[in-house]
Scaffold this motif. Sequence first.
Motif, PDB file in Angstrom:
ATOM      1  N   THR A 177      12.674 104.638  44.756  1.00  0.00           N
ATOM      2  CA  THR A 177      12.103 103.437  45.377  1.00  0.00           C
ATOM      3  C   THR A 177      12.394 102.160  44.597  1.00  0.00           C
ATOM      4  O   THR A 177      12.388 101.081  45.175  1.00  0.00           O
ATOM      5  CB  THR A 177      10.572 103.541  45.499  1.00  0.00           C
ATOM      6  OG1 THR A 177       9.980 103.455  44.195  1.00  0.00           O
ATOM      7  CG2 THR A 177      10.144 104.808  46.193  1.00  0.00           C
TER       8      THR A 177
ATOM      9  N   THR B 142       6.705 100.953  51.583  1.00  0.00           N
ATOM     10  CA  THR B 142       7.640 102.085  51.599  1.00  0.00           C
ATOM     11  C   THR B 142       9.050 101.546  51.424  1.00  0.00           C
ATOM     12  O   THR B 142       9.428 100.572  52.077  1.00  0.00           O
ATOM     13  CB  THR B 142       7.511 102.859  52.935  1.00  0.00           C
ATOM     14  OG1 THR B 142       6.161 103.284  53.063  1.00  0.00           O
ATOM     15  CG2 THR B 142       8.414 104.083  52.957  1.00  0.00           C
TER      16      THR B 142
ATOM     17  N   ASP C  99      13.232 101.419  51.318  1.00  0.00           N
ATOM     18  CA  ASP C  99      14.519 101.876  51.803  1.00  0.00           C
ATOM     19  C   ASP C  99      14.436 102.670  53.113  1.00  0.00           C
ATOM     20  O   ASP C  99      15.097 103.701  53.272  1.00  0.00           O
ATOM     21  CB  ASP C  99      15.141 102.770  50.711  1.00  0.00           C
ATOM     22  CG  ASP C  99      16.642 102.661  50.689  1.00  0.00           C
ATOM     23  OD1 ASP C  99      17.173 101.710  51.273  1.00  0.00           O
ATOM     24  OD2 ASP C  99      17.275 103.549  50.101  1.00  0.00           O
ATOM     25  N   CYS C 100      13.634 102.172  54.053  1.00  0.00           N
ATOM     26  CA  CYS C 100      13.422 102.924  55.300  1.00  0.00           C
ATOM     27  C   CYS C 100      14.684 102.929  56.157  1.00  0.00           C
ATOM     28  O   CYS C 100      15.423 101.946  56.205  1.00  0.00           O
ATOM     29  CB  CYS C 100      12.282 102.295  56.099  1.00  0.00           C
ATOM     30  SG  CYS C 100      10.710 102.478  55.254  1.00  0.00           S
ATOM     31  N   THR C 101      14.873 104.067  56.840  1.00  0.00           N
ATOM     32  CA  THR C 101      15.968 104.143  57.800  1.00  0.00           C
ATOM     33  C   THR C 101      15.400 104.283  59.217  1.00  0.00           C
ATOM     34  O   THR C 101      16.140 104.276  60.181  1.00  0.00           O
ATOM     35  CB  THR C 101      16.890 105.335  57.488  1.00  0.00           C
ATOM     36  OG1 THR C 101      16.073 106.502  57.368  1.00  0.00           O
ATOM     37  CG2 THR C 101      17.648 105.125  56.199  1.00  0.00           C
TER      38      THR C 101
ATOM     39  N   GLN D 294       6.942 104.929  58.746  1.00  0.00           N
ATOM     40  CA  GLN D 294       8.078 104.491  57.948  1.00  0.00           C
ATOM     41  C   GLN D 294       8.846 105.725  57.455  1.00  0.00           C
ATOM     42  O   GLN D 294       8.314 106.509  56.684  1.00  0.00           O
ATOM     43  CB  GLN D 294       7.546 103.661  56.770  1.00  0.00           C
ATOM     44  CG  GLN D 294       6.653 102.494  57.221  1.00  0.00           C
ATOM     45  CD  GLN D 294       5.441 102.244  56.341  1.00  0.00           C
ATOM     46  OE1 GLN D 294       5.542 102.315  55.122  1.00  0.00           O
ATOM     47  NE2 GLN D 294       4.301 101.952  56.948  1.00  0.00           N
TER      48      GLN D 294
ATOM     49  N   ARG E 239      12.066 107.543  55.603  1.00  0.00           N
ATOM     50  CA  ARG E 239      13.066 107.240  54.567  1.00  0.00           C
ATOM     51  C   ARG E 239      13.606 108.523  53.949  1.00  0.00           C
ATOM     52  O   ARG E 239      12.934 109.562  53.941  1.00  0.00           O
ATOM     53  CB  ARG E 239      12.425 106.395  53.467  1.00  0.00           C
ATOM     54  CG  ARG E 239      11.348 107.121  52.677  1.00  0.00           C
ATOM     55  CD  ARG E 239      10.793 106.248  51.591  1.00  0.00           C
ATOM     56  NE  ARG E 239      11.829 105.812  50.700  1.00  0.00           N
ATOM     57  CZ  ARG E 239      12.035 106.310  49.471  1.00  0.00           C
ATOM     58  NH1 ARG E 239      11.270 107.271  48.997  1.00  0.00           N
ATOM     59  NH2 ARG E 239      13.007 105.862  48.723  1.00  0.00           N
TER      60      ARG E 239
ATOM     61  N   ALA F 125      13.837  97.885  54.436  1.00  0.00           N
ATOM     62  CA  ALA F 125      14.672  98.703  55.321  1.00  0.00           C
ATOM     63  C   ALA F 125      16.122  98.586  54.907  1.00  0.00           C
ATOM     64  O   ALA F 125      16.599  97.510  54.535  1.00  0.00           O
ATOM     65  CB  ALA F 125      14.489  98.267  56.763  1.00  0.00           C
ATOM     66  N   ARG F 126      16.794  99.720  54.971  1.00  0.00           N
ATOM     67  CA  ARG F 126      18.179  99.806  54.502  1.00  0.00           C
ATOM     68  C   ARG F 126      19.106  98.947  55.361  1.00  0.00           C
ATOM     69  O   ARG F 126      19.099  99.070  56.593  1.00  0.00           O
ATOM     70  CB  ARG F 126      18.610 101.273  54.558  1.00  0.00           C
ATOM     71  CG  ARG F 126      19.899 101.534  53.890  1.00  0.00           C
ATOM     72  CD  ARG F 126      20.210 103.006  53.915  1.00  0.00           C
ATOM     73  NE  ARG F 126      19.530 103.726  52.852  1.00  0.00           N
ATOM     74  CZ  ARG F 126      19.774 104.985  52.559  1.00  0.00           C
ATOM     75  NH1 ARG F 126      20.651 105.675  53.242  1.00  0.00           N
ATOM     76  NH2 ARG F 126      19.138 105.581  51.583  1.00  0.00           N
TER      77      ARG F 126
END
Length: 726
Positions: A151, A506, A508-510, A528, A530, A553-554
Amino acid sequence: MSNYIVLVKQVPDVSQITDNAFDPETGTLVRSRLASVINELDAQALAFANKMRQDSGSTLSTTLKTGALTAGGKIIALSMGPPMAEEVLRYSLSRSADIVILLTDRALGGADTVATANPLAFAIRKIVKEILKDDSDYYVITGMQSVDGDTAQVPAQIAEELGLPCIAYVTDAQFRNNHFEFTRIISGGSQTVAAKKLPAVITVAKYEYPLFATFSRTRWANKSFDPAQDGTQVIRWSASDINATHIGVTGSKTSVIRVFPPGKNTRKCQQISDAESLAKILVESFKTCGELVESSGNGQAGKNGQAQAPRYVLPNKRASLFNRNFEGTKKEQADYEILSGKLEELGITKINQIDDSSKEKILEAAGEHFHKKALEDMIEGFKLAKPSFEGEVWVVAEHSDGVVHPATFELEGRARELADSLETKVGVVVAGNNIEPMAKELIAAGADNIYIIEDKLLEVFDPTAHRKAIADAISTYWPQIVLYAATPQGRMLAPMVSYRVSCGLTADCTGLDIRDSSRKGDIGLLLQTRPALGGNVMATIRTKNSRSQMATARPGVMKRIPPDPSRKGKIIRHKVKLTEDDVNLEIIKTELGSGEVNFNADVIVSGGKGMQSRDNYERLMGLLCEALRKKLDIQVERGASRAAVEQGFIERVHQVGQTGTSIGPKLYVALGISGAIQHMIGVANTETIVAINSDPNAPIFKQCDYYIVGTVEDIVPKLVKELESR
Ligand SMILES: Cc1cc2nc3c(=O)[nH]c(=O)nc-3n(C[C@H](O)[C@H](O)[C@H](O)COP(=O)(O)OP(=O)(O)OC[C@H]3O[C@@H](n4cnc5c(N)ncnc54)[C@H](O)[C@@H]3O)c2cc1C
């Protein structure tokens, strides 16, 4: 003379995953079945602290024989974890640490980043008071992130709790004019900065000069851990020793709802034995590229391997109050399906029609799926229609020199969808100087309201000043969702802001979706999703104990909506009181890519560190680009990995990846590139990826369509010859 508090963490060894490490039922990785090692970046942080100590002229402070410590230049390694985490402290002591501290207590378990950063910050306060005797001349040095958490939030949140400047993504430190200047990675290039005052938190992104344990230090370290010895350099603290305010599960602001295997990789990962076959495939695959879009896409089946979920609708807009299709977990959805089916069968359309006899019939139909208590919860849940969170959906804009980062527009696209579902507005908050001209473009990209925080002190990105400005706006307007780009800047700013306003975050969410969890009283939550454990599992996370739900977010995953210049929006000016004291970093030098590059070309050929030299890069790139251009009659552009740019093979503007440019050509040819996540993020939308690498275990081979094992010097000329002769 500075002291160094180095944070070291024991993590599962995700580089050595065996098949039996996966749970056969769920397909997810079982952490306890992996060996434990020191987090690689923390080992680098320890070596980095040692280098800083040496460069600043202080000699090793520990007298090995006596363990006595000199006044300054101490390295103190701190770890939080179970008793077995002692191993990473033994590692630290046998390399360069003078004192090691283990913070261990069951009460600290199950923590998210807030409940990890908080006790670590309190432990640092105790170290400063009791060991450094309130000397403020110290650095906290940590790895940029841990492989299990991934993270990068903890160091920034420690800095926020302690009120310290944080310099993230550092790759080098130079001792000049009696202070350290740090080189760090930023979007589009690199920057040299210094902390205006100490203490400061430094996160190390790369320092590849490992420390080795000497025989005498290893003996000394082992002796220090021997219970029979009175080793003063090994200290153990429990939760009650540090009096932290947020610990364990209860102190956390996020919780994991679901863990599941990552989506099936739809890249072909096909090994090709010779240049002739590869040339054939290159030509063929290029011809059929358009047709491959559907099957290849970003290499994932659907989004994150899941079928695209239907768009969320608030409960009071659904045909029936009993429609609970948007419950959080699959199990909950299945339970509601049984329940609503039975209610329909019984002709029940209102809650007050559900009496004891109908409840019995429902429970009979449910069998083992759910019992009485769960049924009562579900019936209670039917009464809920009001969303749990209120306010707009916000995007924190990232920009440089008046240009908005593309990831901001992508986030706006997703924010628009979320806000439409939640029947609220999209707000974009922009902090900087002379930023109003950007508003038009941000409105065209989907925003209803633009919150402008204008101040000369916000001219360049300083984490401390910017987090104060953004946090102030958030705690004035309280949006229900705040999205940041998972760029180096966003991953630095978001944890500081979220910690400051006491909200969960959270990284680096995808995937970002809205769901209910009405049995627990929640409507319209942001789920969320990830990757975790080095991408080996996916986790869906929700925010708790917070007024706003926050996520980074990524880049390259969310989709920008086509700009609509006719859209109307409102500009809201927000004033924040800032002083020079809020700016903590002195920016010494910024190096950004400049020049022209055509990344819209159909084919991009990229070279990595494996190209060996600038001459090799020039020669082999020239040959292959020209051959492809002639053979396919298309535009071909040169790209590079960050490592290749840093080696001076080509100008920065050609860098592809997280801190370079995200591209989506029809064909991407990677020469001597290992396939690091930060590089591959930038090529996720490519139709066909071809890799040439001499290492048979190169990670890129698991993320491409076709590959050849071999050196670029050998394969590229043969490939060129084949292309020319076809
Ligand atoms: C915050 C942050 C942001 C970053 N942003 C980016 C980014 O935007 N873009 C990016 O690319 N990286 C980025 N990185 C760096 C990234 O983590 C990797 O370090 C980088 O991508 C590695 O580049 P590489 O593959 O060229 O080099 P290496 O990882 O060193 O790999 C070189 C490869 O070449 C192969 N090789 C060696 N010799 C030969 C030969 N003769 N023939 C064929 N193959 C050979 C080797 O087997 C190896 O696989 C970032 C890192 C951080 C921490």
